[in-house]
Scaffold this motif. Structure first.
Motif, mmCIF file in Angstrom:
data_model
loop_
_atom_site.group_PDB
_atom_site.id
_atom_site.type_symbol
_atom_site.label_atom_id
_atom_site.label_comp_id
_atom_site.label_asym_id
_atom_site.label_seq_id
_atom_site.Cartn_x
_atom_site.Cartn_y
_atom_site.Cartn_z
ATOM 1 N N ARG A 7 0.826 -1.199 0.000
ATOM 2 C CA ARG A 7 0.000 0.000 0.000
ATOM 3 C C ARG A 7 0.869 1.261 0.000
ATOM 4 N N GLU A 25 -2.120 2.934 10.692
ATOM 5 C CA GLU A 25 -2.626 2.314 9.471
ATOM 6 C C GLU A 25 -4.111 2.592 9.289
ATOM 7 N N SER A 43 -5.928 4.403 6.149
ATOM 8 C CA SER A 43 -7.094 3.850 5.459
ATOM 9 C C SER A 43 -8.174 4.897 5.280
ATOM 10 N N SER A 83 -9.581 6.602 1.818
ATOM 11 C CA SER A 83 -10.970 6.485 1.388
ATOM 12 C C SER A 83 -11.550 7.859 1.082
ATOM 13 N N GLU A 111 -6.471 -3.315 0.025
ATOM 14 C CA GLU A 111 -7.250 -3.099 1.249
ATOM 15 C C GLU A 111 -7.842 -4.420 1.734
ATOM 16 N N GLU A 116 -12.865 3.513 11.856
ATOM 17 C CA GLU A 116 -11.819 2.769 11.167
ATOM 18 C C GLU A 116 -12.236 1.336 10.916
ATOM 19 N N PRO A 119 -12.693 0.987 4.134
ATOM 20 C CA PRO A 119 -12.771 2.304 3.501
ATOM 21 C C PRO A 119 -13.837 2.314 2.415
#
Lengths: 387, 187
Positions: B46, B93, B97, B101, B130, B178, B182
């Protein structure tokens, strides 16, 4: 069972039980070896599957990789595509490190990401649970028994034509006749019994793979709606045959509208599988187990007790939300509505009746259907069919 | 003489049990470490994808400077924490994310961008990454659970205590926002 059959065949035809055992084991051994070392490449060749890499279809490759991670497999399986409009998929390979997954191009075109993930999860579960090896070995056992029984029948028939050479020579009667009788019964029964056992194991493994798929994807609806689409597709897979049938996600030989819930089916009825998946309240094996028992009215569940015990401590793993693609993959509402109207008309023209269920599902009932109630495949309600 | 045999037998059985349990524990711990490495692989993937994405998107979305910067910042923060402990890292992290998004939600408003082949390919990669992150996290937690059960439950807890096994730490997703994958809405 193989051994018992071999024992009696040997006793009768060769005069020695050991000889029969040796022949039975030999045939079985050779076939097992072939199945073990060549089975997957044979199967893939028979299905006319072609291997793809990451660049050929990044989406499929990614989904397989996702499921590989979710199932904790160590090695990425090979991916194959079968050019066929039918919707189906299978997994093969003798152990989890040498596995292959094959899907039809029809499946790729028709399913959205979540659904494809469910199907791949199901196949990965087969790989992870070593179902492929188990089923291959069962199939070989079944095949050996059938072959032996078939030859035995031939020999018996011809020796009978030749005037019962063997029984006239050994005139002392009694014991010989009993052996012959038991032998004949075995020749008839063994293949049937073997098949029933085989099919039972096969169906159990299918349920277990469904349960594992739900656990891997955390999203049983994906597989359920994939199965629904597969059930609705009228196209049959051209390259499948009776021997390879148990490897597929759904039985490639199912007939439309026929409830295949009998002893001689390699797969559980697809509607039942969908119902169980939809009835799950969570995604753990225990949840599937409960849904399974409710749907079947059975006492025994499907998952091994050890897995369930661990599972309970984990608490219910949470369901996840559908991926965004699932929501947007549908076409615009008006277009769908129009297509539905047209297809309804076509169905009416061929004398199909339509029943609306209160859960929103529309059932089409074939004119050949004679009963007066049907069960909704979506929610399980019983609906009356009015003419 | 008989007593010696009985005692000897019990000792041998205990020894076999000890070895089997110990090896089982080692296996589970290695599985956990491997699962952790799997998450790492996906998180690194990522980090690698994000600069590409920013490059591609930058030309199209002129007025979204803040969103782009937020993503870059979150990425750099997460990357700098990548050798830190599990708790701090999973928080960073999670933030990455949600920043991602937001960026992808913003990208929705630019039809030209959505027609860009490069962007579409990146989108597929990012969605899949993801997913892989959450699947590997799922597998990591399952592995941690297996190990912890073994360590805490009788009789393997005796062996674990003797050989000093530590409980595996769960990779938790902190805030409720979270927890949701996302929302990458691609139309």
């Amino acid at each position: 069972m193989l051994l018992v059959l071999g024992y009696f065949l040997g006793l009768y035809f060769l005069g020695s039980a050991i000889g029969g055992l040796v022949i039975a084991l030999l045939v079985w051994g050779i076939m097992s070896l072939i199945a073990y070392f060549q089975g997957d490449s044979l199967l893939l060749a028979v299905s006319r599957a072609r291997k793809i890499g990451r660049d050929d279809n990044p989406r499929l490759y990614n989904i397989v990789e996702e499921m590989k991670i979710a199932s904790g497999l160590e090695k990425m399986p090979d991916i194959y595509i079968i050019d066929d409009p039918a919707l189906n998929a299978f997994a093969t390979g003798r152990d989890p490190n040498k596995a292959s997954v094959a899907v039809t191009s029809g499946l790729l075109a028709k399913l959205n990401r979540d659904e494809l993930q469910g199907v791949i999860g199901h196949e990965m579960a087969h790989v992870k649970n070593r179902d492929v090896l188990l089923m291959a070995m069962c199939a070989v056992m079944l095949g050996t028994i059938v072959i032996l029984a078939w030859y035995a029948t031939r020999v018996l028939f011809f020796s009978g034509m030749a005037g019962g050479r063997r029984s006239s020579r050994s005139g002392e009667g009694g014991g010989q006749i009993i052996i012959l009788a038991v032998g004949i019964v075995l020749i008839i029964l063994a293949p049937i019994l073997a098949q029933i056992i085989y099919f039972t194991i096969s169906r159990k493994r299918e349920y277990l793979a469904d349960a594992s798929s739900a656990l891997y994807t955390r999203y049983p609806e994906g597989l359920a709606s994939a199965l629904e689409k597969i059930a609705a597709s009228p196209v049959q897979l051209k390259s499948a045959n009776q021997a390879t049938a148990p490897m597929y996600t759904v039985n490639p030989f199912r007939q439309q509208g026929r409830a295949a819930s009998n002893l001689t089916s390699t797969h559980p009825p697809i509607q039942e599988r969908i119902r169980i998946l939809r009835a799950m309240s969570g995604v753990s094996l225990a949840d599937y187990d409960r849904a399974y028992r409710e749907a079947r009215g059975a006492k025994a569940g499907i998952a091994p007790a050890s897995a369930l015990a661990l599972d309970k401590m984990a608490g219910a793993a949470a369901l996840r939300a559908p991926s965004p693609e699932a929501e947007t993959a549908e076409e615009s509402p008006q277009k769908v509505e129009r297509a539905r109207e047209t297809s309804d008309m076509m169905w009416r023209l061929s004398n199909y009746r339509t029943v609306n269920c209160s859960c929103g599902t529309k059932l089409r009932v074939s004119p050949e259907f004679k009963g007066d109630s049907v069960q909704c495949p979506h929610c399980g309600r019983t609906l009356s069919v009015k003419v | 003489m008989l007593a010696v045999y009985i005692v000897g037998g019990i000792v041998v059985i205990l020894l076999i049990f000890f070895i089997a349990t110990y090896n089982g524990l080692i296996g589970l711990r290695n599985q956990l470490r491997n699962a952790w490495a799997q998450i790492d692989v996906q998180l690194k993937r990522r980090y690698d994808l994000i600069p590409n994405l920013i490059e591609t998107v930058k030309g199209y979305v002129k007025h979204e400077r803040e969103t782009l910067e937020a993503v870059t910042k979150a990425r750099n923060l997460a990357q700098s924490l990548s050798s830190g402990d599990v708790g701090a890292r999973s928080k960073a992290e999670g933030e990455l994310s949600s920043a991602l998004s937001r960026l992808l939600a913003v990208a929705e408003r630019y039809p030209d961008l959505k027609a860009n082949q490069n962007f579409l390919a990146l989108q597929e990669e990012l969605t899949s990454t993801e997913n892989k992150i959450s699947f590997s996290r799922q597998y990591y937690n399952d592995s941690a659970l297996n190990l912890n059960n073994k360590i805490q439950m009788f009789p393997s807890n005796v062996v674990a205590a003797m050989t000093g096994f530590k409980l595996g730490e769960f990779f938790e997703v902190k805030a409720a926002e979270e927890r949701e994958a996302p929302k990458v809405k691609f139309t």
